[in-house]
Write an enzyme that holds these catalytic residues in place. Structure first.
Site, PDB file in Angstrom:
ATOM      1  N   SER A 147      -9.820   0.453   7.528  1.00 47.54           N
ATOM      2  CA  SER A 147      -9.254   0.469   6.179  1.00 47.54           C
ATOM      3  C   SER A 147      -8.770  -0.862   5.646  1.00 47.54           C
ATOM      4  O   SER A 147      -8.434  -0.957   4.466  1.00 47.54           O
ATOM      5  CB  SER A 147      -8.109   1.484   6.112  1.00 47.54           C
ATOM      6  OG  SER A 147      -8.607   2.786   6.269  1.00 47.54           O
TER       7      SER A 147
ATOM      8  N   SER B  89      -9.437   2.576   3.363  1.00 49.93           N
ATOM      9  CA  SER B  89      -8.491   3.211   2.473  1.00 49.93           C
ATOM     10  C   SER B  89      -7.651   2.235   1.647  1.00 49.93           C
ATOM     11  O   SER B  89      -6.965   2.648   0.716  1.00 49.93           O
ATOM     12  CB  SER B  89      -7.565   4.125   3.270  1.00 49.93           C
ATOM     13  OG  SER B  89      -6.731   3.404   4.155  1.00 49.93           O
TER      14      SER B  89
ATOM     15  N   LYS C  96       0.839  -1.199   0.000  1.00 51.82           N
ATOM     16  CA  LYS C  96       0.000   0.000   0.000  1.00 51.82           C
ATOM     17  C   LYS C  96       0.877   1.252   0.000  1.00 51.82           C
ATOM     18  O   LYS C  96       1.884   1.328   0.714  1.00 51.82           O
ATOM     19  CB  LYS C  96      -0.910  -0.034   1.230  1.00 51.82           C
ATOM     20  CG  LYS C  96      -1.958   1.061   1.284  1.00 51.82           C
ATOM     21  CD  LYS C  96      -2.869   0.820   2.481  1.00 51.82           C
ATOM     22  CE  LYS C  96      -3.851   1.949   2.713  1.00 51.82           C
ATOM     23  NZ  LYS C  96      -4.713   1.700   3.890  1.00 51.82           N
TER      24      LYS C  96
END
Length: 469
Positions: free
Chosen positions: A180, A156, A81
């Site tokens: 997230s 997210s 990520k």
């Protein structure tokens, strides 16, 4: 049902990755049925095949791999990520407010993740600084849901979830500061385990804050991949303050006492599709012999406002220190959600000591709700996956934050308290055919119990897959 014509996207095909999960692919590599180089090259081809999902931030060419590096996932392709440093790659945090520089070294969690043997093929997209539950932008294409590209992939860790669900890679790095990992897992029909605070190596930024909200982990298509990741992470570094998890390989025979909560502790009522998914899951758990009873959670009525104020403090701090992230940082170029959070915090910064005190006391209400229970079952989100645009940072801040609070009403409690929880696909889908997630939460250190219950649900109601639509 969405007015937009449904478009489902996936990359499953007859190549070296096939329909393997990460454990299955690693076994094929160990048996030399597939080489690590083949797996990497085919994953890159799959990433290109699902480019319309807009999920990759920084792509890498497949490395030259001639043999396994050791570890449970040796040779399995994955992505990191883009809020986490990977040496040599820029870390952009989903923001257009600065130009990121290449990281000089791996973040501590990346080193732990690499110890499992994975092959990193790039970085995935996230909303700016991970603040939003949808991976969307003011001036860039959103990350799209592979089950229906007119809908959100969640946030997210939206880029990670979209790629795993679409079959581009078997698992991907994700992290969770308010939902997230679990939110995009629910949106994309995946397994998303948020570990107990301290279970994996601490997040560099979050552990220096007054309330450490963030836990790193992965999103996967199977429970066994999540279990294998956690066991491997524990072999790299085990926290002696937590009970060991070990490798969980299936359900337990133990009868569990499970609390059942439909409407959120802050009073948000979930929608009918979500309600049905959680109610059905409760029935399945009862059918498996578990004791499932309604439960309440008496949070401070200011919890939601306090959590929002804390997020505003984070945005304020990023605005003040953003020049350390890269070149040309300009807080005025942060997106509408980040700016709105910061501006609201500036109005109430004097409340910070009380906010922190009340957030820390949340563990008392959480512990009281768990008295006599092993797990609690709730929705992941208060309503099903929204269409692209509903949670865009271009939406005026007062409207946007109201929509977010009516959507993300369950997951933040586990971040504040530091407890583990796992998002699982339910047997239900929306009228649009999108997945609906359910959430199991546990006491600190209860990952083994969560994974055993997750294995049982997966066996009883195998998870639907996007390639079968």
């Amino acid at each position: 049902m969405s007015d937009e014509k449904r478009n489902t996207v996936h990359a499953f095909r007859d190549d070296s990755l096939g329909e393997h999960d990460a454990v299955g692919l690693a076994e094929a590599i160990r048996r030399r049925e597939v080489s690590p180089g083949e797996a990497a090259r085919d994953a890159v081809a799959r990433l290109r095949a699902v480019a319309e999902l807009n999920a990759v931030q920084v792509p890498l060419d497949p490395p030259e791999l001639r043999g396994g590096t050791g570890g449970v996932f040796a040779g399995v392709p994955t992505l990191i990520k883009d809020n986490t440093d990977y040496a040599g790659l820029p870390t952009g945090h989903g923001s257009a407010a600065f130009t990121p520089r290449p990281a000089r070294r791996h973040a501590p969690f990346v080193r732990q993740f690499l110890s499992t043997g994975v092959t990193v093929l790039g970085k995935t997209r996230l909303p700016e600084f991970g603040f939003s539950p949808a991976t969307e932008y003011e001036d860039a294409e959103p990350v799209r849901n592979p089950w229906h590209t007119g809908h959100s992939a969640g946030g997210s860790s939206g880029g990670a979830a979209a790629l795993v669900a679409a079959g581009a890679v078997p698992l991907a790095h994700a992290n969770d500061g308010g939902g997230s990992i679990r939110i995009p897992a629910a949106c994309c029909g995946l397994v998303g385990l948020k570990p107990t605070r301290g279970r994996v190596v601490g997040n560099d930024q979050s552990r220096r804050l007054p309330v450490d909200l963030v836990a790193d982990g992965v999103v996967t298509r199977t429970v066994r991949d999540s279990a294998a990741f956690l066991a491997a992470a524990e072999r790299y570094r085990r926290n002696p303050k937590l009970p060991p998890v070990g490798l969980v390989e299936g359900p337990s025979d133990r009868r569990l006492r499970i609390g059942f909560l439909l409407d959120s502790p802050n009073g948000v009522r979930c929608d009918d599709d979500t309600r049905a998914a959680v109610t059905d899951t409760a029935a399945v758990l009862r059918g498996l012999g578990h004791d499932v009873t309604p439960v309440g959670m008496d949070l401070d009525p200011r919890f939601t406002e306090d959590f929002l104020t804390y997020w505003g403090m984070l945005s304020f701090l990023l605005g003040a220190t953003g020049r350390t992230l890269g070149e040309g940082f300009d807080r005025h170029r942060m997106d509408g959600l980040s700016r709105g959070l910061r501006e609201e915090y500036v109005k109430r910064w004097r409340d910070t000591p009380g906010v922190l005190r009340r957030l820390r006391r949340t563990r008392e209400a959480y512990a009281a709700a768990f008295r006599g229970l092993d797990l609690v079952l709730t929705p992941v989100l208060a309503h099903t996956t929204p269409p692209i645009g509903r949670l865009s940072p271009a939406v005026p801040y007062p409207v946007l934050v109201e929509r977010i609070l009516a959507y993300v009403a369950y997951t933040p409690v586990d971040n504040v308290v530091g407890t583990p929880s796992i998002s699982l696909p339910s047997a239900r889908t929306t009228p649009d055919g999108l997945p609906v997630g359910v959430l199991l939460s546990g006491r600190p250190g209860a990952e083994r119990t969560l994974l055993e219950a997750a294995f049982a649900l997966e066996a009883e109601r195998p998870f639907r897959r996007v390639q079968d639509i």
